[in-house]
Motif scaffolding. Sequence first.
Motif, PDB file in Angstrom:
ATOM      1  N   GLY A 152       5.429  -1.337   2.954  1.00 31.10           N
ATOM      2  CA  GLY A 152       6.855  -1.488   3.259  1.00 31.10           C
ATOM      3  C   GLY A 152       7.581  -0.196   3.554  1.00 31.10           C
ATOM      4  O   GLY A 152       8.589  -0.187   4.243  1.00 31.10           O
ATOM      5  N   ASP A 153       7.113   0.922   2.975  1.00 30.37           N
ATOM      6  CA  ASP A 153       7.655   2.266   3.175  1.00 30.37           C
ATOM      7  C   ASP A 153       9.045   2.402   2.560  1.00 30.37           C
ATOM      8  O   ASP A 153       9.149   2.668   1.374  1.00 30.37           O
ATOM      9  N   VAL A 154      10.098   2.250   3.318  1.00 25.12           N
ATOM     10  CA  VAL A 154      11.448   2.480   2.778  1.00 25.12           C
ATOM     11  C   VAL A 154      12.347   1.278   3.078  1.00 25.12           C
ATOM     12  O   VAL A 154      12.214   0.638   4.112  1.00 25.12           O
ATOM     13  N   ILE A 171      -1.514   7.445   5.532  1.00 25.23           N
ATOM     14  CA  ILE A 171      -0.422   6.549   5.905  1.00 25.23           C
ATOM     15  C   ILE A 171       0.032   6.861   7.331  1.00 25.23           C
ATOM     16  O   ILE A 171       0.226   8.028   7.680  1.00 25.23           O
ATOM     17  N   HIS A 172       0.211   5.832   8.115  1.00 26.76           N
ATOM     18  CA  HIS A 172       0.743   5.869   9.495  1.00 26.76           C
ATOM     19  C   HIS A 172      -0.330   6.241  10.534  1.00 26.76           C
ATOM     20  O   HIS A 172      -0.813   5.396  11.253  1.00 26.76           O
ATOM     21  N   CYS A 173      -0.626   7.538  10.670  1.00 26.76           N
ATOM     22  CA  CYS A 173      -1.636   8.020  11.641  1.00 26.76           C
ATOM     23  C   CYS A 173      -1.241   7.809  13.102  1.00 26.76           C
ATOM     24  O   CYS A 173      -2.109   7.735  13.982  1.00 26.76           O
ATOM     25  N   MET A 196      -2.211  10.347   1.506  1.00 29.73           N
ATOM     26  CA  MET A 196      -1.444  11.315   2.320  1.00 29.73           C
ATOM     27  C   MET A 196      -0.456  10.563   3.176  1.00 29.73           C
ATOM     28  O   MET A 196      -0.841   9.714   3.985  1.00 29.73           O
ATOM     29  N   ASP A 197       0.824  10.872   2.972  1.00 23.82           N
ATOM     30  CA  ASP A 197       1.874  10.208   3.752  1.00 23.82           C
ATOM     31  C   ASP A 197       2.308  11.142   4.891  1.00 23.82           C
ATOM     32  O   ASP A 197       1.888  12.303   4.954  1.00 23.82           O
ATOM     33  N   ALA A 198       3.157  10.608   5.758  1.00 21.16           N
ATOM     34  CA  ALA A 198       3.714  11.384   6.874  1.00 21.16           C
ATOM     35  C   ALA A 198       2.616  11.961   7.759  1.00 21.16           C
ATOM     36  O   ALA A 198       2.747  13.059   8.295  1.00 21.16           O
ATOM     37  N   GLY A 220       0.771  -1.234   0.000  1.00 20.71           N
ATOM     38  CA  GLY A 220       0.000   0.000   0.000  1.00 20.71           C
ATOM     39  C   GLY A 220       0.802   1.283   0.000  1.00 20.71           C
ATOM     40  O   GLY A 220       0.217   2.376  -0.106  1.00 20.71           O
ATOM     41  N   HIS A 221       2.140   1.183   0.087  1.00 24.96           N
ATOM     42  CA  HIS A 221       2.930   2.432   0.136  1.00 24.96           C
ATOM     43  C   HIS A 221       4.403   2.088   0.234  1.00 24.96           C
ATOM     44  O   HIS A 221       4.839   1.423   1.175  1.00 24.96           O
ATOM     45  N   ARG A 222       5.143   2.473  -0.786  1.00 23.43           N
ATOM     46  CA  ARG A 222       6.599   2.273  -0.748  1.00 23.43           C
ATOM     47  C   ARG A 222       7.248   3.350  -1.608  1.00 23.43           C
ATOM     48  O   ARG A 222       6.704   3.740  -2.632  1.00 23.43           O
ATOM     49  N   HIS A 223       8.421   3.796  -1.166  1.00 16.48           N
ATOM     50  CA  HIS A 223       9.157   4.823  -1.906  1.00 16.48           C
ATOM     51  C   HIS A 223      10.227   4.112  -2.726  1.00 16.48           C
ATOM     52  O   HIS A 223      11.370   3.944  -2.306  1.00 16.48           O
ATOM     53  N   CYS A 224       9.812   3.692  -3.910  1.00 16.71           N
ATOM     54  CA  CYS A 224      10.587   2.720  -4.686  1.00 16.71           C
ATOM     55  C   CYS A 224      11.868   3.286  -5.282  1.00 16.71           C
ATOM     56  O   CYS A 224      12.782   2.531  -5.595  1.00 16.71           O
TER      57      CYS A 224
HETATM   58 ZN    ZN Z   1       6.209   6.920   3.414  1.00 14.40          ZN
END
Ligand code: ZN
Length: 504
Positions: free
Chosen positions: A326-328, A273-275, A246-248, A97-101
């Motif tokens: 996975g994020d980073v 993302i996160h929350c 929306m990330d961070a 659902g979210h990764r900075h590839c």
């Molecule tokens: Zn992120």
Amino acid sequence: MATNLPKPRAYWEQGPAEWSAIKDRLDAAGTDARILLRGATIVTMDPEIGDFDEGDVLIRGKRIEGVGADLSPAAADGQAIVVDIAGMIVMPGIIDGHRHCWQNQFRRVIPDADLSEYVKTLHGDFAVEYRPHDMYVGNFLTMLTLLDAGVTCITDCTHNTRTRAHADAVFKSYADSGIRAVHAGAPSSTGIWEEHLPEDLIRLRDVYCSGPDSLTTVRMLIDMRRAKPVPELFAFAREHGFGITMDAVMGQRCDEIVELGEAGLLGPDLTLIHCNDMPEAGWRLIAEAGTKITLATTSEQQLGLGSGVPVIQEALDHGIRPCLSGDVEVCLAGDMFTQMRATLTTQRMLAKARKYRGGANAPALIDHRDVLAFTTRHAAEAIGLADRIGTLSPGKYADLIAIRAEDLNNMPVNNAIGTIVLATESRNIDMVFVAGRLRKWQGRLVGQDIDALRTMVRDSRDHIASKVGFDIRPTRAIRLRHDEIQHRHQGSFDAIDDLLTRGT
Ligand SMILES: [Zn+2]
């Protein structure tokens, strides 16, 4: 209809020549080919269909035509390509659902980083030196690794899109890998950029996402640099039909979500993302609006986002089934099984601790099927693709994987869900299909040159590292000292500490 197909054979009973003959037929098959996967344990993740101790999946062209205990009549005309895979588990392809590839030339470069160190190093230093080619290389490496590890759909949160050419480069990585990609586009967090977003999202959709069967879709990512105030970005996205990620979202940034919610601007087209440390008022507004939540459990814990406690329980308590990500990889593990395991153990630890300490309303424990749903069915919902992927349901795209479940590390299969979540590694993933096209076969990626990739990755990494003035030395002290590299854009991160603590 009677059939003369014999009982399906186990994968280990078939020799190289037999597998090779099947592969030849698959390669020669037309776009409307039928492929019958027989005799596997089938985990559909579709509550209406359920699972099969032994069953078949029929693929026709890009889509799943049938799932059942015995679909051999479908092969009675001799036209279907029959693949006997008893001993394997077939399940939907995993969704991240979210990764900075783009970052993966620098995998594990700062394994001990906290959030501040990560942001300043990656965004303040490395990111500004990325050429479009480097975006391609980092992305392409990530796409192939994900496919190898059973991920058929990636939400690529590409927050280093300095120019249109940088965005074009990551779309090339999607096409060259054959993965299904959700391009969540945002400006670079630092440095000079073309100021082409959010408008360029329209061009990207027009150029790369034509037709109902396109493997790519476009969302808007809102991260650290905002081209406009958030309500204006929301309005743009909704006017043009883009979903929003929306990330961070953490620490004091949670207050922004409360404000947006009170203004009536949250909605089911939004994924947060996160929350971490979201106040109760925020949770109520998120739940009422049908807004989605994506966790990055190991990122939240290890980097220390806000308090560092993933909000799995808060989401569940408000009726929200989250998605995982996975994020980073510069400081975290890359595979999605790690995310499933970490999320499961975290929720159960927190719930058990509450009960042990006398909490009257200690929550129920989640189970392995729950975390598998967080990376399949619920993940598809979070990225707006629930009608296309996320379960093995007839009519959906044939995005699926087959796991060798009688290998050394996972034999014998006594519980399929447990085997998937606790015992599966990339090496067990035998086949990967994306929209009916084979991307991995007999444990190897199809049509990819890993030696050529290795050269490209090292060249790109070395180029950026030399520009930044950073020596790659695998045995060096693994925590970067900030004075070693320039942090030329550190001033861009005056607000970073807002993300680390709620403050008062
Ligand atoms: Zn992120």
